[in-house]
Design an enzyme around this catalytic site. Structure first.
Site, short mmCIF file in Angstrom:
data_model
loop_
_atom_site.label_atom_id
_atom_site.label_comp_id
_atom_site.label_asym_id
_atom_site.label_seq_id
_atom_site.Cartn_x
_atom_site.Cartn_y
_atom_site.Cartn_z
N HIS A 1 0.81 -1.21 0.00
CA HIS A 1 0.00 0.00 0.00
C HIS A 1 0.84 1.26 0.00
O HIS A 1 0.44 2.29 -0.51
CB HIS A 1 -0.99 -0.02 1.17
CG HIS A 1 -2.14 -0.91 0.88
ND1 HIS A 1 -2.19 -2.21 1.29
CD2 HIS A 1 -3.24 -0.70 0.11
CE1 HIS A 1 -3.29 -2.77 0.84
NE2 HIS A 1 -3.95 -1.88 0.12
N ARG B 1 -10.45 4.38 -1.57
CA ARG B 1 -10.03 3.47 -0.48
C ARG B 1 -10.44 4.12 0.84
O ARG B 1 -9.68 4.87 1.45
CB ARG B 1 -8.51 3.25 -0.53
CG ARG B 1 -8.05 2.36 -1.68
CD ARG B 1 -6.56 2.06 -1.57
NE ARG B 1 -6.16 0.93 -2.40
CZ ARG B 1 -5.68 1.04 -3.63
NH1 ARG B 1 -5.53 2.21 -4.21
NH2 ARG B 1 -5.33 -0.05 -4.31
N ARG C 1 -15.37 2.21 -1.77
CA ARG C 1 -15.13 0.86 -1.27
C ARG C 1 -15.23 0.92 0.25
O ARG C 1 -14.56 1.73 0.88
CB ARG C 1 -13.72 0.42 -1.69
CG ARG C 1 -13.46 -1.04 -1.56
CD ARG C 1 -12.44 -1.52 -0.58
NE ARG C 1 -11.21 -0.85 -0.36
CZ ARG C 1 -10.03 -1.23 -0.88
NH1 ARG C 1 -9.95 -2.19 -1.74
NH2 ARG C 1 -8.93 -0.60 -0.52
N GLU D 1 -11.41 -10.01 -5.49
CA GLU D 1 -10.03 -10.04 -4.98
C GLU D 1 -9.61 -11.43 -4.56
O GLU D 1 -8.48 -11.65 -4.15
CB GLU D 1 -9.92 -9.14 -3.74
CG GLU D 1 -10.07 -7.67 -4.06
CD GLU D 1 -10.15 -6.84 -2.80
OE1 GLU D 1 -9.22 -6.06 -2.56
OE2 GLU D 1 -11.14 -6.96 -2.07
N ASN E 1 -4.38 -6.74 -7.08
CA ASN E 1 -3.29 -6.84 -6.09
C ASN E 1 -3.55 -8.02 -5.15
O ASN E 1 -2.67 -8.86 -4.93
CB ASN E 1 -3.19 -5.55 -5.26
CG ASN E 1 -3.14 -4.32 -6.13
OD1 ASN E 1 -2.69 -4.40 -7.26
ND2 ASN E 1 -3.61 -3.20 -5.63
N ASP E 2 -4.77 -8.06 -4.61
CA ASP E 2 -5.08 -9.18 -3.73
C ASP E 2 -5.37 -10.45 -4.53
O ASP E 2 -5.01 -11.55 -4.10
CB ASP E 2 -6.27 -8.83 -2.83
CG ASP E 2 -5.81 -8.04 -1.61
OD1 ASP E 2 -4.79 -8.43 -1.02
OD2 ASP E 2 -6.43 -7.02 -1.28
N ARG F 1 1.79 -10.28 -0.86
CA ARG F 1 2.09 -9.08 -1.64
C ARG F 1 3.11 -8.17 -0.96
O ARG F 1 3.60 -7.23 -1.55
CB ARG F 1 0.80 -8.31 -1.98
CG ARG F 1 0.12 -7.67 -0.82
CD ARG F 1 -1.29 -7.19 -1.17
NE ARG F 1 -1.36 -5.81 -1.55
CZ ARG F 1 -2.48 -5.13 -1.76
NH1 ARG F 1 -3.65 -5.73 -1.65
NH2 ARG F 1 -2.47 -3.88 -2.10
N CYS G 1 -9.53 -2.46 -10.81
CA CYS G 1 -8.97 -1.32 -10.08
C CYS G 1 -7.65 -1.65 -9.39
O CYS G 1 -7.08 -0.80 -8.72
CB CYS G 1 -9.99 -0.79 -9.07
SG CYS G 1 -10.40 -1.98 -7.79
C1 PEP Z 1 -6.58 -4.78 -4.87
O1 PEP Z 1 -6.48 -5.67 -4.02
O2 PEP Z 1 -6.21 -4.92 -6.05
C2 PEP Z 1 -7.15 -3.47 -4.50
C3 PEP Z 1 -7.44 -2.57 -5.42
O3 PEP Z 1 -7.32 -3.21 -3.18
P1 PEP Z 1 -6.10 -2.83 -2.20
O4 PEP Z 1 -4.87 -2.62 -3.04
O5 PEP Z 1 -6.50 -1.61 -1.46
O6 PEP Z 1 -6.00 -4.03 -1.33
MG MG Z 2 -7.36 -5.43 -2.09
#
Ligand code: PEP
Ligand code: MG
Length: 553
Positions: free
Chosen positions: A198, A308, A344, A443, A466-467, A477, A514
């Site tokens: 993050h 977020r 979100r 996710e 990402n998740d 990650r 996203c």
């Molecule tokens: C993701 O997981 O891709 C996402 C957009 O949420 P975050 O990066 O805030 O976990």
């Molecule tokens: Mg995420």
């Protein structure tokens, strides 16, 4: 540059392309100074330790009063109250009695404070009351402040800075990153970290060059002049004059190319992003708070695809009230001028930790109690946010999106709470958009596989790559050693998105992306082939992605 310091090159993973030149400033985390403890322990003089403690409490009281006044001026009375509570906790009888007992037992002031605070926090924690666990977090904050006074430390070393600098840290948590004075930061360098952490996402959103996973950099580099080249993944500490000349020449060239490219992209800004074969993709922005709305609009965002919302919680010292949330959401809704904003709901847990939530320590926090799981277990907390979003939906086009969904049941439980919140607002005669769209994040592999069933429950989907990457490849990650594994194995993620897209389109819904892959220009054509409806990216990537879509077939 420090005298006699030799030039040194450090390599890592460059995050946002870009360059920065300036002084390195090492981030010092607030906390008890262990060397001070040792010196003090050797004196073994309870009377002296008692006096030191009393003086430190007086100093902390003055500092807390200053914080209270600053908060009053900048964020208002309600938010400033937390410092009033902190001021009172400094004189809390239970805490002071426990600390004095420890002093009598021969401990130095720092140790006695630590031990006393632990006893009181354990006592509050055992009562299993969310209000009291929040007070335990406040006690920890206050005790940290007194500890800093005991060690003679006044702040984290950042507040005194007036000149911009390159921030160096072992790693930065999201809450530490959001609290930084961004106008002073030229670049980030962290010993650890990954492109999907993050902190890296925040650096990208801020357009600040970032170098992660450099390994430890010697503390003697603190205060040295350095050149940060994120595109080359290099930091040069104490460069010689030739290195500086090469760097500036490169910088000049890149600036010229970037200016020309920017002019071309800006000419596309207000045109729809349509591929040559006619597929339209909405280009939305990912933001952390209202401060990014102006940038999103001036870079042509068709909407906000991911707010977020947890970042606002990270910036607070205590649970934000419904009014506080409502006013932040309303402000964004109004400023988006009728364009859609997807909020979100709270995605706390894993790396996004908040002390006042009093969450348990977990063996595997990314696989643990986080996001929607916390919201469904703490209904009042969730409903406070749902009510605030609903009320703000009367002032603009808002949509709601649920994070970390793995089952239809979680969506149904959330819908029940949403409908209860709507009923309450109706009874209170408060306006809201009863047709507000509800979506979920994809996710987890579970959500991707179950899209057809989930589509019966919601209006839209947005893929959090990402998740989705971390859960599909079983690759944390946050772990830099796994970056390559993730880069080399995108295919399973892309197949899951393809599967989801087909299922969702069969049922008439829409799907966006996203996560960070949405901004990867090598994948734009593939996303267009999958008929993805929306790509949501950090503000600095909006124009580039729009331009790329128009080049796709
Ligand atoms: C993701 O997981 O891709 C996402 C957009 O949420 P975050 O990066 O805030 O976990
Ligand atoms: Mg995420």
């Amino acid at each position: 540059m420090k005298a006699n310091q030799k030039s040194l090159s450090v390599h890592g993973i460059g995050i946002s392309n870009g360059k920065a030149a300036g002084t390195l400033k090492f981030f010092r985390r607030k906390g008890t100074d262990q060397s001070r403890i040792k010196t003090s322990m050797q004196t073994n003089d309870p009377a002296r330790e008692h006096t030191r403690l009393e003086e430190a409490i007086k100093q902390a009281e003055v500092q807390i009063r200053t914080l209270y006044r600053r908060a009053l001026e900048t964020v208002g009375e309600e938010e400033a109250q937390i410092f009033e509570i902190h001021g009172m906790l400094l004189h809390d009888d239970d805490l002071l009695d426990a600390v004095k007992e420890e002093l009598k037992g021969g401990k130095c002031a720092e140790e006695a404070l630590d031990a006393g605070a632990q006893q009181v926090c354990a006592m509050l924690g055992a009562l299993d009351d969310p209000y009291l666990s929040a007070r335990a977090a406040d006690i920890k904050d206050v005790v940290r402040q007194v500890s800093r006074c005991l060690s003679g430390e006044t702040d984290d070393g950042m507040e005194r800075e007036r000149e911009p600098f390159i921030l160096v840290a072992d790693d930065l948590s999201p809450s530490e990153t959001v609290m930084l004075e961004k106008s002073l930061i030229l670049g980030f360098v962290t010993f650890r970290g990954t492109p999907n952490s993050h902190t890296a996402i925040l650096a990208r959103a801020m357009g600040i060059p970032d170098l992660v996973d450099t390994g430890e950099i010697d503390a003697s580099c603190d205060g040295c002049y350095a050149l940060l080249d994120a595109a080359d993944s290099t930091l040069t500490v104490c460069p010689d004059s030739d290195q500086i000349a090469v760097f500036s020449e490169k910088q000049r060239k890149e600036d010229r190319i970037a200016r020309e490219h920017d002019r071309y992209l800006r000419s596309l800004m207000n045109k729809p992003a349509v591929t040559r074969s006619g597929h339209r993709m909405l280009i939305y922005a990912n933001i952390g708070d209202g401060s990014e709305v102006a940038g999103a609009l001036s870079n042509g965002a068709d909407g906000i695809g991911l707010l977020r919302s947890e970042f606002l919680y990270l910036e607070c010292n205590d649970y934000p009230t419904e009014e506080h949330l409502f006013s932040a959401y309303r402000d964004i809704a109004e400023r988006m001028q009728g364009k859609r904003t997807v909020i979100r709901t709270l995605d706390i847990g894993a790396d996004k930790k908040i002390t006042y939530f009093g969450l348990p320590e977990e063996e595997n926090p990314a696989l643990g109690f986080r996001a929607i799981r916390i919201c469904l277990a703490r209904e009042e907390l969730f409903k406070t946010q749902l009510r605030a979003i609903l009320r703000a939906s009367a002032f603009g086009r808002l949509s709601l999106m649920l994070p970390m969904i793995v089952s239809v049941d979680e969506v149904r439980q959330s819908k029940r709470l949403l409908s209860e919140s709507m009923d309450e607002l109706r009874r209170e005669n408060k306006a809201f958009d009863a047709e507000i769209e509800l979506g979920i994040m994809v996710e987890t592999p579970a959500a991707a596989i179950m899209c057809e069933e989930l589509a019966d429950e919601v209006d839209f989907f947005s893929v959090g790559t990402n998740d989705l990457t971390q859960y599909t490849l079983a690759a944390d990650r946050q772990n830099p050693a796994l970056c390559r594994l993730c880069d080399e194995n995108q295919e399973p993620i892309l197949r899951l998105i393809e599967h989801a897209s087909e299922a969702i389109h069969r049922t008439g819904g829409w799907i966006g992306i996203c996560g960070e892959l949405a901004a990867d220009l090598h994948l734009t054509q593939r996303f267009a082939d999958m008929r993805i409806d929306e790509l949501s990216v950090s503000v600095p990537y909006l124009l580039g992605v729009r331009g790329k879509v128009t080049e796709c077939v």
